[in-house]
Design a protein around this motif. Structure first.
Motif, PDB file in Angstrom:
ATOM      1  N   LYS A   5      47.559  39.640  40.310  1.00 19.12           N
ATOM      2  CA  LYS A   5      46.260  38.998  40.493  1.00 19.12           C
ATOM      3  C   LYS A   5      46.102  37.859  39.488  1.00 19.12           C
ATOM      4  O   LYS A   5      46.478  37.977  38.344  1.00 19.12           O
ATOM      5  CB  LYS A   5      45.153  40.030  40.285  1.00 19.12           C
ATOM      6  N   HIS A   6      45.552  36.736  39.951  1.00 18.53           N
ATOM      7  CA  HIS A   6      45.303  35.611  39.053  1.00 18.53           C
ATOM      8  C   HIS A   6      44.230  36.002  38.052  1.00 18.53           C
ATOM      9  O   HIS A   6      43.254  36.657  38.392  1.00 18.53           O
ATOM     10  CB  HIS A   6      44.855  34.377  39.845  1.00 18.53           C
ATOM     11  N   LEU A   7      44.405  35.575  36.832  1.00 10.68           N
ATOM     12  CA  LEU A   7      43.491  35.950  35.758  1.00 10.68           C
ATOM     13  C   LEU A   7      42.060  35.475  36.027  1.00 10.68           C
ATOM     14  O   LEU A   7      41.109  36.201  35.790  1.00 10.68           O
ATOM     15  CB  LEU A   7      44.004  35.381  34.435  1.00 10.68           C
ATOM     16  N   VAL A   8      41.909  34.272  36.579  1.00 13.64           N
ATOM     17  CA  VAL A   8      40.559  33.746  36.818  1.00 13.64           C
ATOM     18  C   VAL A   8      39.865  34.450  37.973  1.00 13.64           C
ATOM     19  O   VAL A   8      38.645  34.535  37.992  1.00 13.64           O
ATOM     20  CB  VAL A   8      40.596  32.228  37.137  1.00 13.64           C
ATOM     21  N   ALA A   9      40.615  34.986  38.916  1.00 11.94           N
ATOM     22  CA  ALA A   9      40.029  35.653  40.076  1.00 11.94           C
ATOM     23  C   ALA A   9      39.668  37.105  39.784  1.00 11.94           C
ATOM     24  O   ALA A   9      38.944  37.724  40.544  1.00 11.94           O
ATOM     25  CB  ALA A   9      40.996  35.601  41.258  1.00 11.94           C
ATOM     26  N   ALA A  10      40.157  37.632  38.682  1.00 14.30           N
ATOM     27  CA  ALA A  10      39.914  39.033  38.349  1.00 14.30           C
ATOM     28  C   ALA A  10      38.550  39.219  37.694  1.00 14.30           C
ATOM     29  O   ALA A  10      38.065  38.323  37.006  1.00 14.30           O
ATOM     30  CB  ALA A  10      41.007  39.531  37.408  1.00 14.30           C
ATOM     31  N   PRO A  11      37.926  40.389  37.907  1.00 13.25           N
ATOM     32  CA  PRO A  11      36.674  40.663  37.199  1.00 13.25           C
ATOM     33  C   PRO A  11      36.928  40.787  35.692  1.00 13.25           C
ATOM     34  O   PRO A  11      38.071  41.002  35.268  1.00 13.25           O
ATOM     35  CB  PRO A  11      36.200  41.982  37.792  1.00 13.25           C
ATOM     36  N   PRO A  12      35.885  40.633  34.873  1.00 14.23           N
ATOM     37  CA  PRO A  12      36.075  40.625  33.415  1.00 14.23           C
ATOM     38  C   PRO A  12      36.831  41.842  32.862  1.00 14.23           C
ATOM     39  O   PRO A  12      37.678  41.703  31.989  1.00 14.23           O
ATOM     40  CB  PRO A  12      34.651  40.585  32.867  1.00 14.23           C
ATOM     41  N   LEU A  19      45.132  40.683  29.943  1.00 11.49           N
ATOM     42  CA  LEU A  19      45.439  39.974  28.692  1.00 11.49           C
ATOM     43  C   LEU A  19      46.133  40.890  27.685  1.00 11.49           C
ATOM     44  O   LEU A  19      47.045  40.469  26.973  1.00 11.49           O
ATOM     45  CB  LEU A  19      44.171  39.383  28.091  1.00 11.49           C
ATOM     46  N   ARG A  20      45.685  42.146  27.616  1.00 15.11           N
ATOM     47  CA  ARG A  20      46.323  43.087  26.686  1.00 15.11           C
ATOM     48  C   ARG A  20      47.751  43.433  27.107  1.00 15.11           C
ATOM     49  O   ARG A  20      48.594  43.754  26.279  1.00 15.11           O
ATOM     50  CB  ARG A  20      45.495  44.364  26.585  1.00 15.11           C
ATOM     51  N   LEU A  21      48.038  43.351  28.420  1.00 15.35           N
ATOM     52  CA  LEU A  21      49.367  43.716  28.912  1.00 15.35           C
ATOM     53  C   LEU A  21      50.351  42.544  28.942  1.00 15.35           C
ATOM     54  O   LEU A  21      51.539  42.741  29.189  1.00 15.35           O
ATOM     55  CB  LEU A  21      49.254  44.299  30.328  1.00 15.35           C
ATOM     56  N   GLN A  22      49.905  41.322  28.691  1.00 20.51           N
ATOM     57  CA  GLN A  22      50.773  40.156  28.770  1.00 20.51           C
ATOM     58  C   GLN A  22      52.011  40.221  27.873  1.00 20.51           C
ATOM     59  O   GLN A  22      53.076  39.798  28.287  1.00 20.51           O
ATOM     60  CB  GLN A  22      49.985  38.886  28.465  1.00 20.51           C
ATOM     61  N   GLU A 113      36.743  41.603  42.981  1.00 23.96           N
ATOM     62  CA  GLU A 113      35.927  40.797  42.073  1.00 23.96           C
ATOM     63  C   GLU A 113      34.548  41.394  41.839  1.00 23.96           C
ATOM     64  O   GLU A 113      33.834  40.952  40.951  1.00 23.96           O
ATOM     65  CB  GLU A 113      35.754  39.383  42.640  1.00 23.96           C
ATOM     66  N   LEU A 114      34.159  42.372  42.651  1.00 20.81           N
ATOM     67  CA  LEU A 114      32.801  42.917  42.566  1.00 20.81           C
ATOM     68  C   LEU A 114      32.685  43.967  41.475  1.00 20.81           C
ATOM     69  O   LEU A 114      33.577  44.800  41.295  1.00 20.81           O
ATOM     70  CB  LEU A 114      32.382  43.516  43.908  1.00 20.81           C
ATOM     71  N   ALA A 115      31.584  43.927  40.771  1.00 24.02           N
ATOM     72  CA  ALA A 115      31.287  44.899  39.721  1.00 24.02           C
ATOM     73  C   ALA A 115      29.780  45.110  39.678  1.00 24.02           C
ATOM     74  O   ALA A 115      29.008  44.254  40.113  1.00 24.02           O
ATOM     75  CB  ALA A 115      31.795  44.395  38.371  1.00 24.02           C
TER      76      ALA A 115
END
Length: 186
Positions: A5-12, A19-22, A113-115
Protein backbone atom coordinates in the motif's frame (compact mmCIF):
# COMPACT_ATOMS: atom_id res chain seq x y z
CA UNK A 1 -1.54 -6.40 0.85
CA UNK A 2 -0.46 -4.05 3.58
CA UNK A 3 3.20 -3.75 2.65
CA UNK A 4 2.32 -2.87 -0.96
CA UNK A 5 0.00 0.00 0.00
CA UNK A 6 1.23 3.51 -0.82
CA UNK A 7 2.14 5.43 2.30
CA UNK A 8 0.00 8.46 1.39
CA UNK A 9 -3.08 6.34 0.68
CA UNK A 10 -2.88 4.52 4.01
CA UNK A 11 -4.75 5.68 7.12
CA UNK A 12 -2.57 7.31 9.82
CA UNK A 13 -2.41 4.18 12.00
CA UNK A 14 -1.19 2.08 9.05
CA UNK A 15 1.26 4.82 8.00
CA UNK A 16 2.96 4.67 11.39
CA UNK A 17 3.20 0.89 11.21
CA UNK A 18 4.65 1.00 7.66
CA UNK A 19 7.21 3.64 8.70
CA UNK A 20 8.35 1.50 11.64
CA UNK A 21 8.74 -1.53 9.34
CA UNK A 22 10.75 0.24 6.60
CA UNK A 23 14.22 -0.66 7.97
CA UNK A 24 13.38 -4.37 7.81
CA UNK A 25 13.21 -6.75 4.88
CA UNK A 26 10.29 -9.01 5.60
CA UNK A 27 7.92 -11.40 3.91
CA UNK A 28 4.40 -11.85 5.22
CA UNK A 29 3.09 -15.41 5.02
CA UNK A 30 -0.35 -16.56 6.17
CA UNK A 31 -0.41 -19.62 8.37
CA UNK A 32 -3.69 -21.10 9.58
CA UNK A 33 -4.08 -21.30 13.35
CA UNK A 34 -3.76 -25.10 13.41
CA UNK A 35 -0.22 -24.79 11.95
CA UNK A 36 0.99 -22.30 14.57
CA UNK A 37 2.72 -24.30 17.36
CA UNK A 38 2.66 -21.53 19.98
CA UNK A 39 -0.33 -19.27 19.70
CA UNK A 40 0.01 -15.59 20.41
CA UNK A 41 -2.43 -13.77 22.65
CA UNK A 42 -4.48 -12.28 19.79
CA UNK A 43 -5.19 -15.57 18.03
CA UNK A 44 -6.59 -17.09 21.23
CA UNK A 45 -8.42 -14.05 22.58
CA UNK A 46 -11.81 -15.01 23.97
CA UNK A 47 -14.76 -13.46 22.18
CA UNK A 48 -16.53 -10.80 24.12
CA UNK A 49 -17.62 -7.21 23.80
CA UNK A 50 -15.21 -5.15 21.72
CA UNK A 51 -12.76 -3.12 23.74
CA UNK A 52 -11.70 0.42 22.98
CA UNK A 53 -7.95 0.36 22.45
CA UNK A 54 -6.48 3.86 22.71
CA UNK A 55 -4.12 4.61 19.84
CA UNK A 56 -1.37 7.15 19.75
CA UNK A 57 -3.42 9.05 17.22
CA UNK A 58 -3.92 12.77 17.26
CA UNK A 59 -6.23 14.46 14.83
CA UNK A 60 -6.28 18.22 14.52
CA UNK A 61 -9.42 19.69 13.03
CA UNK A 62 -8.03 23.09 12.17
CA UNK A 63 -10.81 23.83 9.72
CA UNK A 64 -13.69 23.51 12.22
CA UNK A 65 -14.70 25.70 15.13
CA UNK A 66 -15.41 23.73 18.35
CA UNK A 67 -19.18 24.31 18.13
CA UNK A 68 -19.27 23.19 14.47
CA UNK A 69 -17.18 20.16 15.32
CA UNK A 70 -19.63 19.15 18.05
CA UNK A 71 -22.53 19.74 15.63
CA UNK A 72 -20.74 17.57 13.07
CA UNK A 73 -20.37 14.78 15.64
CA UNK A 74 -24.08 15.01 16.52
CA UNK A 75 -25.19 14.92 12.89
CA UNK A 76 -22.84 12.00 12.17
CA UNK A 77 -24.37 10.09 15.09
CA UNK A 78 -27.92 10.78 13.79
CA UNK A 79 -27.22 9.70 10.19
CA UNK A 80 -28.40 6.09 9.64
CA UNK A 81 -25.98 5.39 6.77
CA UNK A 82 -23.03 6.65 8.79
CA UNK A 83 -24.09 4.57 11.81
CA UNK A 84 -24.02 1.44 9.64
CA UNK A 85 -20.71 2.48 8.08
CA UNK A 86 -19.18 3.18 11.49
CA UNK A 87 -20.26 -0.29 12.63
CA UNK A 88 -18.63 -1.94 9.59
CA UNK A 89 -15.40 0.04 10.03
CA UNK A 90 -15.14 -0.84 13.72
CA UNK A 91 -16.17 -4.51 13.46
CA UNK A 92 -14.36 -5.24 10.20
CA UNK A 93 -15.20 -5.43 6.51
CA UNK A 94 -16.64 -8.59 4.96
CA UNK A 95 -14.60 -10.64 2.50
CA UNK A 96 -16.64 -9.61 -0.54
CA UNK A 97 -18.28 -6.38 -1.62
CA UNK A 98 -21.61 -8.05 -2.28
CA UNK A 99 -21.82 -9.07 1.40
CA UNK A 100 -22.23 -5.38 2.33
CA UNK A 101 -25.61 -3.65 2.41
CA UNK A 102 -26.23 -1.86 -0.90
CA UNK A 103 -25.99 1.65 0.60
CA UNK A 104 -22.46 0.92 1.90
CA UNK A 105 -21.02 -0.68 -1.24
CA UNK A 106 -19.81 2.67 -2.57
CA UNK A 107 -17.32 2.83 0.34
CA UNK A 108 -15.73 -0.52 -0.59
CA UNK A 109 -13.12 0.98 -2.95
CA UNK A 110 -11.46 2.95 -0.14
CA UNK A 111 -12.30 0.75 2.86
CA UNK A 112 -8.63 0.66 3.94
CA UNK A 113 -8.61 4.45 4.30
CA UNK A 114 -11.65 4.65 6.60
CA UNK A 115 -11.27 5.06 10.34
CA UNK A 116 -13.49 6.12 13.22
CA UNK A 117 -12.14 8.64 15.70
CA UNK A 118 -13.99 10.62 18.35
CA UNK A 119 -17.41 9.99 16.79
CA UNK A 120 -16.33 11.02 13.30
CA UNK A 121 -15.62 8.87 10.25
CA UNK A 122 -12.37 9.73 8.50
CA UNK A 123 -11.17 8.93 4.99
CA UNK A 124 -7.44 9.35 5.47
CA UNK A 125 -7.22 12.86 6.93
CA UNK A 126 -10.58 14.01 5.52
CA UNK A 127 -13.82 13.97 7.51
CA UNK A 128 -16.87 12.28 5.98
CA UNK A 129 -19.73 14.79 6.07
CA UNK A 130 -23.30 13.60 6.73
CA UNK A 131 -26.07 14.68 4.32
CA UNK A 132 -27.59 17.12 6.80
CA UNK A 133 -24.42 19.28 6.91
CA UNK A 134 -23.32 19.16 3.26
CA UNK A 135 -25.11 22.36 2.26
CA UNK A 136 -23.43 24.28 5.10
CA UNK A 137 -20.00 22.84 4.30
CA UNK A 138 -20.43 23.70 0.61
CA UNK A 139 -21.25 27.30 1.50
CA UNK A 140 -18.15 27.53 3.70
CA UNK A 141 -15.93 25.99 1.00
CA UNK A 142 -17.20 28.51 -1.55
CA UNK A 143 -17.25 31.49 0.82
CA UNK A 144 -14.47 33.27 -1.07
CA UNK A 145 -16.23 32.74 -4.44
CA UNK A 146 -13.27 31.16 -6.16
CA UNK A 147 -13.68 28.93 -9.17
CA UNK A 148 -14.59 25.23 -9.23
CA UNK A 149 -11.02 23.94 -9.03
CA UNK A 150 -10.01 26.16 -6.10
CA UNK A 151 -13.13 25.10 -4.20
CA UNK A 152 -12.37 21.43 -4.93
CA UNK A 153 -8.82 21.89 -3.63
CA UNK A 154 -10.15 23.41 -0.38
CA UNK A 155 -12.50 20.46 0.01
CA UNK A 156 -9.80 17.92 -0.76
CA UNK A 157 -7.80 19.10 2.23
CA UNK A 158 -10.47 18.48 4.84
CA UNK A 159 -13.84 16.99 3.86
CA UNK A 160 -15.33 14.20 1.74
CA UNK A 161 -18.62 12.71 0.57
CA UNK A 162 -19.49 10.65 -2.49
CA UNK A 163 -20.67 13.33 -4.91
CA UNK A 164 -18.61 16.22 -3.55
CA UNK A 165 -17.09 17.19 -6.91
CA UNK A 166 -20.47 17.29 -8.66
CA UNK A 167 -22.02 19.22 -5.78
CA UNK A 168 -19.22 21.80 -5.88
CA UNK A 169 -19.56 22.18 -9.64
CA UNK A 170 -23.35 22.65 -9.42
CA UNK A 171 -23.02 25.16 -6.60
CA UNK A 172 -20.41 27.28 -8.39
CA UNK A 173 -22.43 27.24 -11.62
CA UNK A 174 -25.53 28.42 -9.71
CA UNK A 175 -23.66 31.10 -7.74
CA UNK A 176 -24.81 34.54 -8.94
CA UNK A 177 -21.69 36.31 -7.64
CA UNK A 178 -19.41 33.93 -9.55
CA UNK A 179 -21.49 34.24 -12.72
CA UNK A 180 -21.33 38.04 -12.61
CA UNK A 181 -17.55 38.09 -12.16
CA UNK A 182 -16.83 35.27 -14.58
CA UNK A 183 -14.88 36.41 -17.65
CA UNK A 184 -17.11 36.58 -20.72
CA UNK A 185 -16.49 34.25 -23.62
CA UNK A 186 -14.72 35.91 -26.60
Amino acid sequence: MIQHKHLVAAPPRLQRMLLRLQPYSLTIVYRPGKDVPVADCLSRRPLGPPEHIPLDLQINFVQFAPDRLSQLKEETAKDAEFAALREVVVRGWPERRRDLPRHLQSYWAFRDELAVEDGLILKGERILIPKSMREYILSKLHESHQDIEKTRLRAKASVYWESINDDIEDMVKDCTVCQERKPSQP
